[in-house]
Design a protein around this motif. Structure first.
Motif, PDB file in Angstrom:
ATOM      1  N   PHE A 258       0.880  -1.182   0.063  1.00 55.19           N
ATOM      2  CA  PHE A 258       0.151   0.185   0.018  1.00 55.19           C
ATOM      3  C   PHE A 258       1.134   1.073   0.027  1.00 55.19           C
ATOM      4  CE2 PHE A 258      -2.623  -3.361   2.353  1.00 55.19           C
ATOM      5  CZ  PHE A 258      -3.702  -3.259   1.710  1.00 55.19           C
ATOM      6  N   VAL A 259       0.926   2.184  -1.110  1.00 56.45           N
ATOM      7  CA  VAL A 259       1.467   3.082  -0.995  1.00 56.45           C
ATOM      8  C   VAL A 259       0.411   4.401  -0.679  1.00 56.45           C
ATOM      9  CG1 VAL A 259       2.692   5.111  -2.471  1.00 56.45           C
ATOM     10  CG2 VAL A 259       3.316   2.708  -2.631  1.00 56.45           C
ATOM     11  N   THR A 260       0.490   4.714   0.761  1.00 54.88           N
ATOM     12  CA  THR A 260      -0.309   5.612   1.275  1.00 54.88           C
ATOM     13  C   THR A 260       0.335   6.951   1.568  1.00 54.88           C
ATOM     14  OG1 THR A 260      -0.044   4.735   3.566  1.00 54.88           O
ATOM     15  CG2 THR A 260      -1.764   3.967   1.963  1.00 54.88           C
ATOM     16  N   TYR A 261       0.604   7.688   0.484  1.00 54.52           N
ATOM     17  CA  TYR A 261       1.384   9.177   0.750  1.00 54.52           C
ATOM     18  C   TYR A 261       0.553  10.154   1.355  1.00 54.52           C
ATOM     19  CZ  TYR A 261       5.718  11.646  -0.321  1.00 54.52           C
ATOM     20  OH  TYR A 261       6.612  12.348  -0.188  1.00 54.52           O
ATOM     21  N   SER A 262      -0.771  10.352   0.904  1.00 55.67           N
ATOM     22  CA  SER A 262      -1.462  11.326   1.528  1.00 55.67           C
ATOM     23  C   SER A 262      -2.125  10.738   2.767  1.00 55.67           C
ATOM     24  CB  SER A 262      -2.568  11.740   0.510  1.00 55.67           C
ATOM     25  OG  SER A 262      -3.555  10.879   0.328  1.00 55.67           O
ATOM     26  N   ASN A 263      -2.782  11.723   3.776  1.00 55.44           N
ATOM     27  CA  ASN A 263      -3.497  11.178   4.831  1.00 55.44           C
ATOM     28  C   ASN A 263      -4.941  10.587   4.447  1.00 55.44           C
ATOM     29  OD1 ASN A 263      -1.670  12.368   6.432  1.00 55.44           O
ATOM     30  ND2 ASN A 263      -2.812  14.150   7.114  1.00 55.44           N
ATOM     31  N   GLN A 264      -5.326  11.185   3.074  1.00 53.69           N
ATOM     32  CA  GLN A 264      -6.619  10.537   2.649  1.00 53.69           C
ATOM     33  C   GLN A 264      -6.542   8.958   2.299  1.00 53.69           C
ATOM     34  OE1 GLN A 264      -9.545  12.299   2.735  1.00 53.69           O
ATOM     35  NE2 GLN A 264     -10.319  10.002   2.785  1.00 53.69           N
ATOM     36  N   ALA A 265      -5.289   8.816   1.748  1.00 56.26           N
ATOM     37  CA  ALA A 265      -5.081   7.368   1.351  1.00 56.26           C
ATOM     38  C   ALA A 265      -4.793   6.500   2.687  1.00 56.26           C
ATOM     39  CB  ALA A 265      -3.718   7.611   0.381  1.00 56.26           C
ATOM     40  N   LYS A 266      -4.237   7.082   3.509  1.00 60.00           N
ATOM     41  CA  LYS A 266      -4.225   6.199   4.842  1.00 60.00           C
ATOM     42  C   LYS A 266      -5.311   5.999   5.607  1.00 60.00           C
ATOM     43  CE  LYS A 266       0.503   8.390   6.095  1.00 60.00           C
ATOM     44  NZ  LYS A 266       0.709   9.184   4.805  1.00 60.00           N
ATOM     45  N   THR A 267      -6.231   6.834   5.282  1.00 63.06           N
ATOM     46  CA  THR A 267      -7.520   6.677   5.831  1.00 63.06           C
ATOM     47  C   THR A 267      -8.503   5.705   5.034  1.00 63.06           C
ATOM     48  OG1 THR A 267      -7.624   8.918   6.800  1.00 63.06           O
ATOM     49  CG2 THR A 267      -9.926   8.037   6.236  1.00 63.06           C
ATOM     50  N   ASP A 268      -8.374   5.868   3.511  1.00 65.36           N
ATOM     51  CA  ASP A 268      -9.168   5.166   2.656  1.00 65.36           C
ATOM     52  C   ASP A 268      -8.636   3.657   2.613  1.00 65.36           C
ATOM     53  OD1 ASP A 268     -10.677   7.407   2.042  1.00 65.36           O
ATOM     54  OD2 ASP A 268      -9.652   7.729   0.114  1.00 65.36           O
ATOM     55  N   LEU A 269      -7.254   3.459   2.448  1.00 64.96           N
ATOM     56  CA  LEU A 269      -7.032   2.188   2.193  1.00 64.96           C
ATOM     57  C   LEU A 269      -6.650   1.485   3.565  1.00 64.96           C
ATOM     58  CD1 LEU A 269      -4.463   3.103  -0.854  1.00 64.96           C
ATOM     59  CD2 LEU A 269      -6.903   2.170  -0.804  1.00 64.96           C
ATOM     60  N   LEU A 270      -6.189   2.081   4.522  1.00 63.56           N
ATOM     61  CA  LEU A 270      -5.533   1.316   5.645  1.00 63.56           C
ATOM     62  C   LEU A 270      -6.401   1.365   6.917  1.00 63.56           C
ATOM     63  CD1 LEU A 270      -1.714   2.073   5.425  1.00 63.56           C
ATOM     64  CD2 LEU A 270      -2.915   0.204   4.837  1.00 63.56           C
ATOM     65  N   GLY A 271      -7.412   2.355   6.754  1.00 60.82           N
ATOM     66  CA  GLY A 271      -8.406   2.496   8.077  1.00 60.82           C
ATOM     67  C   GLY A 271      -7.877   3.502   9.134  1.00 60.82           C
ATOM     68  N   VAL A 272      -6.628   4.295   8.852  1.00 59.43           N
ATOM     69  CA  VAL A 272      -6.158   5.079   9.884  1.00 59.43           C
ATOM     70  C   VAL A 272      -7.284   6.431  10.158  1.00 59.43           C
ATOM     71  CG1 VAL A 272      -4.327   6.761  10.408  1.00 59.43           C
ATOM     72  CG2 VAL A 272      -3.827   4.917   9.122  1.00 59.43           C
ATOM     73  N   SER A 273      -7.656   6.432  11.254  1.00 65.10           N
ATOM     74  CA  SER A 273      -8.789   7.417  11.351  1.00 65.10           C
ATOM     75  C   SER A 273      -8.390   8.978  11.250  1.00 65.10           C
ATOM     76  CB  SER A 273      -9.287   7.280  12.980  1.00 65.10           C
ATOM     77  OG  SER A 273      -8.559   7.926  13.985  1.00 65.10           O
ATOM     78  N   GLU A 274      -9.227   9.785  10.859  1.00 64.55           N
ATOM     79  CA  GLU A 274      -8.929  11.089  10.844  1.00 64.55           C
ATOM     80  C   GLU A 274      -8.507  11.965  11.902  1.00 64.55           C
ATOM     81  OE1 GLU A 274     -12.149  12.785   8.380  1.00 64.55           O
ATOM     82  OE2 GLU A 274     -11.669  11.685   6.497  1.00 64.55           O
ATOM     83  N   ALA A 275      -9.433  11.357  13.107  1.00 66.28           N
ATOM     84  CA  ALA A 275      -8.940  12.028  14.136  1.00 66.28           C
ATOM     85  C   ALA A 275      -7.498  11.676  14.804  1.00 66.28           C
ATOM     86  CB  ALA A 275     -10.168  11.307  15.364  1.00 66.28           C
ATOM     87  N   MET A 276      -6.963  10.373  14.480  1.00 68.25           N
ATOM     88  CA  MET A 276      -5.914  10.131  14.848  1.00 68.25           C
ATOM     89  C   MET A 276      -4.810  11.211  14.111  1.00 68.25           C
ATOM     90  SD  MET A 276      -3.796   6.417  14.576  1.00 68.25           S
ATOM     91  CE  MET A 276      -4.742   5.571  15.860  1.00 68.25           C
ATOM     92  N   LEU A 277      -5.018  11.126  12.715  1.00 67.85           N
ATOM     93  CA  LEU A 277      -4.186  11.880  12.098  1.00 67.85           C
ATOM     94  C   LEU A 277      -4.211  13.291  12.436  1.00 67.85           C
ATOM     95  CD1 LEU A 277      -4.806  10.360   8.654  1.00 67.85           C
ATOM     96  CD2 LEU A 277      -2.633  10.471   9.631  1.00 67.85           C
ATOM     97  N   ALA A 278      -5.135  13.990  12.851  1.00 64.13           N
ATOM     98  CA  ALA A 278      -5.569  15.475  13.377  1.00 64.13           C
ATOM     99  C   ALA A 278      -4.675  15.477  14.641  1.00 64.13           C
ATOM    100  CB  ALA A 278      -6.594  15.750  13.461  1.00 64.13           C
ATOM    101  N   THR A 279      -4.883  14.393  15.697  1.00 68.13           N
ATOM    102  CA  THR A 279      -4.477  14.496  16.870  1.00 68.13           C
ATOM    103  C   THR A 279      -2.905  14.087  16.858  1.00 68.13           C
ATOM    104  OG1 THR A 279      -6.500  13.875  17.990  1.00 68.13           O
ATOM    105  CG2 THR A 279      -4.380  13.401  19.445  1.00 68.13           C
ATOM    106  N   HIS A 280      -2.186  13.320  16.357  1.00 70.13           N
ATOM    107  CA  HIS A 280      -0.972  12.898  16.495  1.00 70.13           C
ATOM    108  C   HIS A 280      -0.049  13.551  15.211  1.00 70.13           C
ATOM    109  CE1 HIS A 280      -1.641  10.315  19.784  1.00 70.13           C
ATOM    110  NE2 HIS A 280      -2.817   9.901  19.126  1.00 70.13           N
ATOM    111  N   GLY A 281      -0.591  13.621  14.001  1.00 73.30           N
ATOM    112  CA  GLY A 281       0.120  13.698  12.800  1.00 73.30           C
ATOM    113  C   GLY A 281       0.620  12.660  12.082  1.00 73.30           C
ATOM    114  N   ALA A 282       0.656  12.800  10.745  1.00 75.39           N
ATOM    115  CA  ALA A 282       1.066  11.433   9.965  1.00 75.39           C
ATOM    116  C   ALA A 282       2.090  10.925  10.434  1.00 75.39           C
ATOM    117  CB  ALA A 282       1.072  11.768   8.645  1.00 75.39           C
TER     118      ALA A 282
END
Length: 162
Positions: free
Chosen positions: A53-77
């Motif tokens: 999985f190449v998940t360069y963007s935050n949206q890709a991390k969310t869409d492809l791997l299920g990383v929550s937007e809240a986690m990204l906002a709180t901790h950063g990518a």
């Protein structure tokens, strides 16, 4: 990246995965697929390498791997939480036995006081075990940071298969 130098470790990784009958998936941000490329440089890797999985963007991390937007906002990518979530997401979504994830700042731009260029979080997930993570501060230019990240990711996989 000179994949020729990585072939001996990839051969060992291959042997260890095949001996267990395991499949591997990668989740990559700052390396942009270099770990998957290193793995698939070896002929016959389809017997143990499932997908990357190449998940360069935050949206890709969310869409492809299920990383929550809240986690990204709180901790950063570029964080332990996101690296672990990426590894766990790859493990779950690919249905494999082991995964590795990397997220970092390869530079030359994008660094900060808290997360300078060269900061990389790596995480490994093995089915049935808690994920593990490690933060590294690599030196050198963009290519050097990406190469060192790839080498550390592969080394961590081999450690978990030793």
């Amino acid at each position: 990246m000179d994949t020729i130098n990585l072939l001996p470790p990839i051969q060992v990784l291959s042997e260890r995965l095949l001996a267990r009958g395991w499949q591997l998936a990668t989740a990559e941000s700052c390396t942009g697929g270099l770990i998957a490329a290193a793995c698939t440089e070896l002929s016959g890797s389809s017997a143990w390498f499932d997908r990357g999985f190449v998940t360069y963007s935050n949206q890709a991390k969310t869409d492809l791997l299920g990383v929550s937007e809240a986690m990204l906002a709180t901790h950063g990518a570029v964080s332990e939480a996101v690296a672990r979530a990426m590894a766990e997401g790859a493990l779950q979504r690919a249905g494999v036995d082991i995964s590795v994830a990397v997220t970092g700042i390869a530079g030359p731009t994008g660094g900060s006081v808290d997360k300078p260029v060269g900061t990389v979080w790596l995480a490994w997930a093995v089915r049935g075990e808690p994920s593990t993570a490690r933060c590294c501060l690599f030196k050198g230019d963009r290519a050097a940071v990406r190469t060192q990240t790839c080498e550390m990711a592969l080394s961590g996989l081999m450690d978990r298969l030793a």
